[in-house]
Scaffold this motif. Structure first.
Motif, PDB file in Angstrom:
ATOM      1  N   MET A   1       4.792   6.627  17.372  1.00 41.74           N
ATOM      2  CA  MET A   1       5.981   6.257  18.171  1.00 41.74           C
ATOM      3  C   MET A   1       6.745   5.140  17.491  1.00 41.74           C
ATOM      4  N   GLN A   2       5.998   4.210  16.887  1.00 37.07           N
ATOM      5  CA  GLN A   2       6.673   3.080  16.235  1.00 37.07           C
ATOM      6  C   GLN A   2       7.460   3.561  15.021  1.00 37.07           C
ATOM      7  N   VAL A   3       6.844   4.421  14.215  1.00 30.42           N
ATOM      8  CA  VAL A   3       7.538   4.933  13.025  1.00 30.42           C
ATOM      9  C   VAL A   3       8.726   5.800  13.436  1.00 30.42           C
TER      10      VAL A   3
ATOM     11  N   LEU B   1      -5.240  -3.436  25.484  1.00 29.34           N
ATOM     12  CA  LEU B   1      -4.285  -4.438  24.982  1.00 29.34           C
ATOM     13  C   LEU B   1      -3.393  -3.820  23.908  1.00 29.34           C
ATOM     14  N   ASP B   2      -2.155  -4.229  23.901  1.00 27.36           N
ATOM     15  CA  ASP B   2      -1.269  -3.890  22.789  1.00 27.36           C
ATOM     16  C   ASP B   2      -0.169  -4.943  22.757  1.00 27.36           C
ATOM     17  N   LEU B   3       0.367  -5.160  21.559  1.00 24.46           N
ATOM     18  CA  LEU B   3       1.467  -6.117  21.429  1.00 24.46           C
ATOM     19  C   LEU B   3       2.808  -5.466  21.741  1.00 24.46           C
TER      20      LEU B   3
ATOM     21  N   PRO C   1      -1.615  14.663   9.547  1.00 29.88           N
ATOM     22  CA  PRO C   1      -1.747  14.116   8.179  1.00 29.88           C
ATOM     23  C   PRO C   1      -2.050  12.624   8.155  1.00 29.88           C
ATOM     24  N   ARG C   2      -1.650  11.908   9.223  1.00 30.67           N
ATOM     25  CA  ARG C   2      -1.920  10.480   9.314  1.00 30.67           C
ATOM     26  C   ARG C   2      -3.420  10.169   9.242  1.00 30.67           C
ATOM     27  N   SER C   3      -4.244  11.139   9.665  1.00 28.22           N
ATOM     28  CA  SER C   3      -5.689  10.889   9.722  1.00 28.22           C
ATOM     29  C   SER C   3      -6.331  10.877   8.328  1.00 28.22           C
TER      30      SER C   3
ATOM     31  N   ALA D   1      -0.902  -8.162  24.775  1.00 35.66           N
ATOM     32  CA  ALA D   1      -1.577  -9.265  24.076  1.00 35.66           C
ATOM     33  C   ALA D   1      -2.145  -8.743  22.771  1.00 35.66           C
ATOM     34  N   SER D   2      -2.444  -9.686  21.885  1.00 35.06           N
ATOM     35  CA  SER D   2      -3.128  -9.313  20.651  1.00 35.06           C
ATOM     36  C   SER D   2      -4.621  -9.190  20.933  1.00 35.06           C
ATOM     37  N   TYR D   3      -5.279  -8.280  20.231  1.00 32.21           N
ATOM     38  CA  TYR D   3      -6.728  -8.163  20.416  1.00 32.21           C
ATOM     39  C   TYR D   3      -7.447  -9.432  19.987  1.00 32.21           C
ATOM     40  N   ARG D   4      -6.757 -10.282  19.210  1.00 38.08           N
ATOM     41  CA  ARG D   4      -7.417 -11.528  18.816  1.00 38.08           C
ATOM     42  C   ARG D   4      -7.608 -12.453  20.026  1.00 38.08           C
TER      43      ARG D   4
ATOM     44  N   LEU E   1     -10.961  -0.659  18.006  1.00 36.15           N
ATOM     45  CA  LEU E   1      -9.735  -1.098  17.337  1.00 36.15           C
ATOM     46  C   LEU E   1      -9.280   0.055  16.453  1.00 36.15           C
ATOM     47  N   ASP E   2      -8.101   0.560  16.740  1.00 36.43           N
ATOM     48  CA  ASP E   2      -7.507   1.637  15.939  1.00 36.43           C
ATOM     49  C   ASP E   2      -6.278   0.983  15.299  1.00 36.43           C
ATOM     50  N   LEU E   3      -6.500   0.444  14.120  1.00 37.03           N
ATOM     51  CA  LEU E   3      -5.537  -0.510  13.554  1.00 37.03           C
ATOM     52  C   LEU E   3      -4.257   0.155  13.038  1.00 37.03           C
ATOM     53  N   GLY E   4      -3.298  -0.679  12.787  1.00 37.45           N
ATOM     54  CA  GLY E   4      -2.080  -0.180  12.133  1.00 37.45           C
ATOM     55  C   GLY E   4      -1.022   0.242  13.110  1.00 37.45           C
ATOM     56  N   ILE E   5      -0.339   1.297  12.727  1.00 38.68           N
ATOM     57  CA  ILE E   5       0.919   1.634  13.368  1.00 38.68           C
ATOM     58  C   ILE E   5       0.778   2.978  14.073  1.00 38.68           C
TER      59      ILE E   5
ATOM     60  N   ASP F   1     -10.121  -1.499  24.725  1.00 41.06           N
ATOM     61  CA  ASP F   1      -9.320  -0.878  23.670  1.00 41.06           C
ATOM     62  C   ASP F   1      -8.305  -1.931  23.246  1.00 41.06           C
ATOM     63  N   GLY F   2      -8.530  -2.517  22.077  1.00 39.31           N
ATOM     64  CA  GLY F   2      -7.712  -3.637  21.622  1.00 39.31           C
ATOM     65  C   GLY F   2      -6.386  -3.220  21.022  1.00 39.31           C
ATOM     66  N   THR F   3      -6.224  -1.924  20.780  1.00 42.45           N
ATOM     67  CA  THR F   3      -4.979  -1.394  20.195  1.00 42.45           C
ATOM     68  C   THR F   3      -4.607  -0.128  20.976  1.00 42.45           C
ATOM     69  N   LEU F   4      -4.189  -0.325  22.203  1.00 37.50           N
ATOM     70  CA  LEU F   4      -4.045   0.765  23.163  1.00 37.50           C
ATOM     71  C   LEU F   4      -3.095   1.871  22.706  1.00 37.50           C
ATOM     72  N   GLY F   5      -1.968   1.515  22.104  1.00 37.33           N
ATOM     73  CA  GLY F   5      -0.989   2.512  21.641  1.00 37.33           C
ATOM     74  C   GLY F   5      -0.578   3.428  22.777  1.00 37.33           C
ATOM     75  N   ALA F   6      -0.592   4.750  22.522  1.00 39.39           N
ATOM     76  CA  ALA F   6      -0.215   5.712  23.561  1.00 39.39           C
ATOM     77  C   ALA F   6      -1.406   6.074  24.442  1.00 39.39           C
ATOM     78  N   ALA F   7      -2.501   5.364  24.264  1.00 42.92           N
ATOM     79  CA  ALA F   7      -3.679   5.464  25.142  1.00 42.92           C
ATOM     80  C   ALA F   7      -4.438   6.786  25.036  1.00 42.92           C
ATOM     81  N   GLY F   8      -4.320   7.464  23.921  1.00 39.63           N
ATOM     82  CA  GLY F   8      -5.070   8.710  23.737  1.00 39.63           C
ATOM     83  C   GLY F   8      -6.573   8.451  23.746  1.00 39.63           C
ATOM     84  N   HIS F   9      -7.019   7.478  22.954  1.00 37.11           N
ATOM     85  CA  HIS F   9      -8.447   7.153  22.945  1.00 37.11           C
ATOM     86  C   HIS F   9      -8.876   6.590  24.300  1.00 37.11           C
ATOM     87  N   ALA F  10      -8.013   5.730  24.861  1.00 40.48           N
ATOM     88  CA  ALA F  10      -8.361   5.090  26.140  1.00 40.48           C
ATOM     89  C   ALA F  10      -8.565   6.147  27.221  1.00 40.48           C
TER      90      ALA F  10
HETATM   91  C1  LIG Z   1      -2.725   3.391  15.685  1.00 42.55           C
HETATM   92  S1  LIG Z   1      -2.020   2.750  17.119  1.00 42.55           S
HETATM   93  C2  LIG Z   1      -3.231   3.002  18.362  1.00 42.55           C
HETATM   94  C3  LIG Z   1      -3.211   4.381  18.930  1.00 42.55           C
HETATM   95  C4  LIG Z   1      -4.146   4.593  20.105  1.00 42.55           C
HETATM   96  N1  LIG Z   1      -5.532   4.481  19.717  1.00 42.55           N
HETATM   97  C5  LIG Z   1      -3.884   5.910  20.782  1.00 42.55           C
HETATM   98  O1  LIG Z   1      -4.843   6.673  21.019  1.00 42.55           O
HETATM   99  O2  LIG Z   1      -2.728   6.206  21.098  1.00 42.55           O
HETATM  100  C6  LIG Z   1      -2.133   1.054  16.847  1.00 42.55           C
HETATM  101  C7  LIG Z   1      -1.562   0.192  17.951  1.00 42.55           C
HETATM  102  O3  LIG Z   1      -2.078  -1.117  17.759  1.00 42.55           O
HETATM  103  C8  LIG Z   1      -1.096  -2.037  18.132  1.00 42.55           C
HETATM  104  N2  LIG Z   1      -1.464  -3.304  17.504  1.00 42.55           N
HETATM  105  C9  LIG Z   1      -1.396  -3.650  16.212  1.00 42.55           C
HETATM  106  N3  LIG Z   1      -1.860  -4.898  16.024  1.00 42.55           N
HETATM  107  C10 LIG Z   1      -2.257  -5.332  17.246  1.00 42.55           C
HETATM  108  C11 LIG Z   1      -2.837  -6.545  17.710  1.00 42.55           C
HETATM  109  N4  LIG Z   1      -3.099  -7.556  16.891  1.00 42.55           N
HETATM  110  N5  LIG Z   1      -3.141  -6.640  19.019  1.00 42.55           N
HETATM  111  C12 LIG Z   1      -2.869  -5.616  19.882  1.00 42.55           C
HETATM  112  N6  LIG Z   1      -2.303  -4.460  19.491  1.00 42.55           N
HETATM  113  C13 LIG Z   1      -2.002  -4.321  18.194  1.00 42.55           C
HETATM  114  C14 LIG Z   1       0.194  -1.418  17.655  1.00 42.55           C
HETATM  115  O4  LIG Z   1       1.288  -1.941  18.365  1.00 42.55           O
HETATM  116  C15 LIG Z   1      -0.057   0.074  17.944  1.00 42.55           C
HETATM  117  O5  LIG Z   1       0.466   0.427  19.198  1.00 42.55           O
END
Ligand SMILES: C[S@@+](CC[C@H](N)C(=O)[O-])C[C@H]1O[C@@H](n2cnc3c(N)ncnc32)[C@H](O)[C@@H]1O
Length: 323
Positions: A123-125, A68-70, A310-312, A94-97, A116-120, A43-52
């Motif tokens: 929690m960040q907003v 991974l998450d930044l 609504p974000r979806s 780390a970045s997913y890159r 990859l669940d891109l964007g924001i 999971d390259g964009t872990l966030g709050a780990a719901g998908h994970a």
């Molecule tokens: C939409 S959220 C992910 C939500 C996650 N799928 C969940 O179930 O909670 C996007 C996350 O990607 C992270 N993110 C954005 N660009 C990233 C990158 N290049 N590498 C790693 N994480 C990144 C953000 O910090 C944010 O936490």
């Protein structure tokens, strides 16, 4: 995206106390990756780990996941949430890159599924101090990792007017980009979110699209530029596909048309044997297909999901399988 989707509200306290972000297209992601015990996932964009969490539950008892998450705050939440999975999970800031080198470092050759669940995230907003919200006042930051790199304030205070207008136009699809850039230059230095939002409100015509806050598109553009989001996805996709096992799947959820276009074009190109220009009679590229696209059209959220989250509404998921 409307103001409610992007503006956010305020929350207080420790990010570790907060379990907020609703994963979009949750069941669709699980259907796409079809997690199994004994397999490995990224999971390259872990966030709050719901998908994970979903992937780990569905791949019990022996599926494993690298997350991974930044964002250090997201990682605090994710670590707490995934504690129950013990050594089935590895989490890194780390970045997913950089996923390929981290996979190598932890000794996982390849993975069977990538998300990859891109964007924001919400929690960040929802944390004004992160600088993503135009409804709440905070420092104009917008970095996914606030410990490194240039903030949105650095950008708006240093770019020349034309470049700033281009950024707002291209990444925000904002038709009043030139007026907004001019107003920003005149008001510099800009240090807070409300200062920026206020001057955008004044810079755009009164008849501005009534469905969204006038700062929505500019804030989106600055966030994308600050975090180099389009560049990152474009450069990372080829590397990520190399990390997939044969038959492994990659699912990418994007919230922005330019982002979705990058994913769509990459999947299309990598599913073709020849990528020579159509007018060329003989193939000289030597390209061979490495992917099979599983979603001819992007998967969108059902009305029911949009109602509760609504974000979806703007989410588009594309899925491909490694050949
Ligand atoms: C939409 S959220 C992910 C939500 C996650 N799928 C969940 O179930 O909670 C996007 C996350 O990607 C992270 N993110 C954005 N660009 C990233 C990158 N290049 N590498 C790693 N994480 C990144 C953000 O910090 C944010 O936490």
């Amino acid at each position: 995206m409307n103001a409610a989707e992007h503006g956010g509200g305020s929350i207080a306290g420790d990010p570790g106390d907060y379990f907020p972000h609703q994963p979009v297209l949750y069941q669709e992601v699980l259907d796409a990756l079809a997690p199994e015990s004994g397999k490995s996932y990224l999971d390259g964009t872990l966030g709050a780990a719901g998908h994970a969490e979903g992937i780990l539950n569905a791949s019990a008892p022996r599926g494993r996941l690298l997350g991974l998450d930044l964002d250090p705050e997201a990682l605090t939440i994710a670590r707490q949430r995934l504690l129950v999975f013990q050594d089935r999970v590895i989490i890194r800031q780390a970045s997913y890159r950089n996923a390929a080198s981290i996979l190598q470092e932890i000794g996982w050759d390849q993975v069977d599924g990538i998300l990859l669940d891109l964007g924001i995230s919400s929690m960040q907003v929802d944390r004004p101090e992160r600088g993503f919200s135009f409804l709440e006042n905070g420092p104009l930051d917008m970095r996914f990792n606030p410990e490194t790199g240039q903030s949105a304030a650095d950008l708006v205070n240093s770019l020349d007017e034309e470049t700033l207008a281009d950024v707002i136009y291209q990444f925000g699809e904002e038709r009043y980009s030139r007026r907004i850039a001019r107003a920003i230059i005149a008001a510099r230095p800009i240090t807070t979110t409300r200062q920026l939002a206020g001057l955008i409100e004044k810079a755009v015509p009164k008849k501005y699209d009534p469905h969204i806050h006038p700062a929505t598109r500019t804030f989106q553009a600055l966030r994308i530029a600050t975090n180099r989001e389009l560049e990152t996805i474009g450069e990372a996709l080829p590397e990520l596909v190399k990390c997939l096992t044969e038959g492994g799947r990659i699912a990418v959820i994007s919230f922005h048309s330019l982002e979705d276009r990058i994913v769509k074009q990459f999947f299309r190109q990598e599913s073709q044997d020849c990528i020579c220009p159509p007018e060329q009679p003989v193939c000289t590229c030597g390209h061979t297909a490495v992917l099979k696209v599983l979603t001819r059209k992007p998967v969108r959220a059902a009305e029911q999901e949009i109602k509760v989250n609504p974000r979806s509404r703007s989410a588009k998921m594309r899925v491909a399988e490694k050949l």
